[in-house]
Design an enzyme around this catalytic site. Structure first.
Site, PDB file in Angstrom:
ATOM      1  N   TRP A 298       0.837  -1.134   0.171  1.00  0.00           N
ATOM      2  CA  TRP A 298       0.079   0.039  -0.088  1.00  0.00           C
ATOM      3  C   TRP A 298       0.668   1.346   0.046  1.00  0.00           C
ATOM      4  O   TRP A 298       0.544   2.283  -0.529  1.00  0.00           O
ATOM      5  CB  TRP A 298      -1.174  -0.071   1.213  1.00  0.00           C
ATOM      6  CG  TRP A 298      -1.924  -1.058   1.007  1.00  0.00           C
ATOM      7  CD1 TRP A 298      -2.037  -2.274   1.721  1.00  0.00           C
ATOM      8  CD2 TRP A 298      -3.119  -1.260   0.050  1.00  0.00           C
ATOM      9  NE1 TRP A 298      -3.165  -3.090   1.147  1.00  0.00           N
ATOM     10  CE2 TRP A 298      -3.708  -2.557   0.095  1.00  0.00           C
ATOM     11  CE3 TRP A 298      -3.402  -0.259  -1.104  1.00  0.00           C
ATOM     12  CZ2 TRP A 298      -4.676  -2.885  -0.641  1.00  0.00           C
ATOM     13  CZ3 TRP A 298      -4.363  -0.747  -1.724  1.00  0.00           C
ATOM     14  CH2 TRP A 298      -5.015  -1.849  -1.815  1.00  0.00           C
TER      15      TRP A 298
ATOM     16  N   ASP B   3      -1.350   6.830   6.346  1.00  0.00           N
ATOM     17  CA  ASP B   3      -2.380   5.857   6.030  1.00  0.00           C
ATOM     18  C   ASP B   3      -2.563   4.989   6.774  1.00  0.00           C
ATOM     19  O   ASP B   3      -1.840   3.938   7.070  1.00  0.00           O
ATOM     20  CB  ASP B   3      -2.066   5.273   4.535  1.00  0.00           C
ATOM     21  CG  ASP B   3      -3.277   4.400   4.095  1.00  0.00           C
ATOM     22  OD1 ASP B   3      -4.024   4.224   4.615  1.00  0.00           O
ATOM     23  OD2 ASP B   3      -3.142   3.752   3.272  1.00  0.00           O
TER      24      ASP B   3
ATOM     25  N   LYS C  75     -12.026  -1.245   8.222  1.00  0.00           N
ATOM     26  CA  LYS C  75     -11.098  -2.237   9.000  1.00  0.00           C
ATOM     27  C   LYS C  75     -11.556  -1.886  10.734  1.00  0.00           C
ATOM     28  O   LYS C  75     -12.095  -2.956  11.071  1.00  0.00           O
ATOM     29  CB  LYS C  75      -9.612  -2.018   9.130  1.00  0.00           C
ATOM     30  CG  LYS C  75      -9.179  -2.141   7.397  1.00  0.00           C
ATOM     31  CD  LYS C  75      -9.301  -3.600   7.169  1.00  0.00           C
ATOM     32  CE  LYS C  75      -8.256  -3.911   5.908  1.00  0.00           C
ATOM     33  NZ  LYS C  75      -8.686  -2.822   4.809  1.00  0.00           N
TER      34      LYS C  75
END
Length: 328
Positions: A69, A139, A163
């Protein structure tokens, strides 16, 4: 009447939104000089939108890459900022964090971006990097609200909700207000964070359902004892699973550097790849789902987000021991 049927400009929804923000500010000790935004687009959209808002034409930004990511964030930012990959652990297959002494930071960078927890590779920063006076951007899609948060160490925090916050489609952003005033480049109002802040995240119709459920999650987190209690719970869950892997005599393996092991995502392999299919089939039959590892790595992956109870980890550990005993 469902929250989805009510006007987002009606007094009931506005009251709910204000309560949700207040609960989050209390949970994460967010100072008044930080704005809280409830946005859309997933974290991936903001890989591009963050440099649009924080960097001007010709500016550079530093990216710390310790997994999939972080690499994608750097790639998506490239059309809008001069990306400097200041550190990258790809050579180690993202099994460790880039050593801090090797980071090549530019003190003139518009910001430094990093991904505290990488879901695919299962690596996590357990402290906040010191990047000097340059704003730190994080992030936190996969570890936000899993432990106490020192907001003042950051310029901007963003997270996809799916999440630890609520359903997909909502993005939470915490941004220092002075960064909203940066004059970067011409863009439509819908992309400018300052416009969203000025309109209480309602420049257009927001994700009302996601916002509402985020509010319920924040109330639940407060009832659990707050972020310190969640951190302890998450520590115990992770340690119990890693102990089962490390104590299996090599039957199960986790290749991540001990100091970088994630408390949210635990990838592991079996000693024989031929056992992967029966492990997945039998674990699902036992009520343990979504254990298949990412296609880029294979093997298994157990995600231990806030909503996962300790009992679920105990059930997985018991299954792993039983499977090993039966399949030698």
């Amino acid at each position: 009447m469902s929250v989805m049927e009510q006007s987002h400009r009606g007094k009931r929804f506005i009251a709910m939104a204000a309560r949700t923000e207040a609960d989050l500010r209390e949970l994460a000790a967010i100072p008044d000089d930080y704005a809280v935004l409830f946005l859309q687009g997933g974290a991936t959209q903001h890989f591009a939108q963050i440099p649009m808002n924080l960097a001007g034409e010709g500016d550079g930004a530093d990216y710390i890459v310790n997994g999939h990511w972080g690499a994608k964030a750097a790639s998506e930012a490239a059309p809008y900022v001069r990306v400097n990959v200041a550190a990258d652990s790809k050579a180690d297959d993202y099994r460790r964090l880039p050593p801090r002494a090797e980071w090549k930071l530019d003190p003139r960078a518009a910001y430094v971006h990093y991904t505290p927890n990488e879901t695919i590779h299962g690596v996590q920063h357990h402290d906040i990097p010191d990047v000097g006076e340059v704003p730190l951007v994080a992030d936190m899609s996969s570890d936000i609200l899993s432990a106490p948060l020192d907001v003042r160490r950051y310029g901007l925090i963003y997270a996809g909700a799916q999440k630890n916050i609520g359903p997909s489609g909502l993005v939470l952003m915490i941004v220092r207000r002075d960064l909203l005033a940066r004059a970067t480049r011409p863009m439509a109002k819908i992309f400018r964070y300052a416009e969203q802040a000025a309109n209480d995240s309602m420049l257009n119709t927001p994700n009302t359902w996601g916002w509402y459920l985020a509010g319920l999650t924040f109330q639940w987190l407060k009832a659990q004892g707050g972020l310190a209690a969640m951190a302890e719970r998450n520590r115990v869950k992770a340690e119990r699973l890693y102990a089962a892997i490390d104590g299996s005599g090599g039957y199960y393996r986790n290749a991540i550097d001990l100091a970088a092991r994630s408390r949210m995502n635990v990838p592991f392999t079996l000693h024989d790849n031929a056992l992967d299919a029966p492990f997945l089939a039998e674990s699902e039959a036992a009520g343990l789902i979504a254990l298949k590892g990412h296609k880029a790595l294979g093997g298994m992956r157990a995600s231990l987000y806030n909503a996962v109870p300790l009992e679920a980890v105990d059930a997985l550990v018991a299954f792993m021991r039983d499977f090993a005993a039966r399949h030698g």
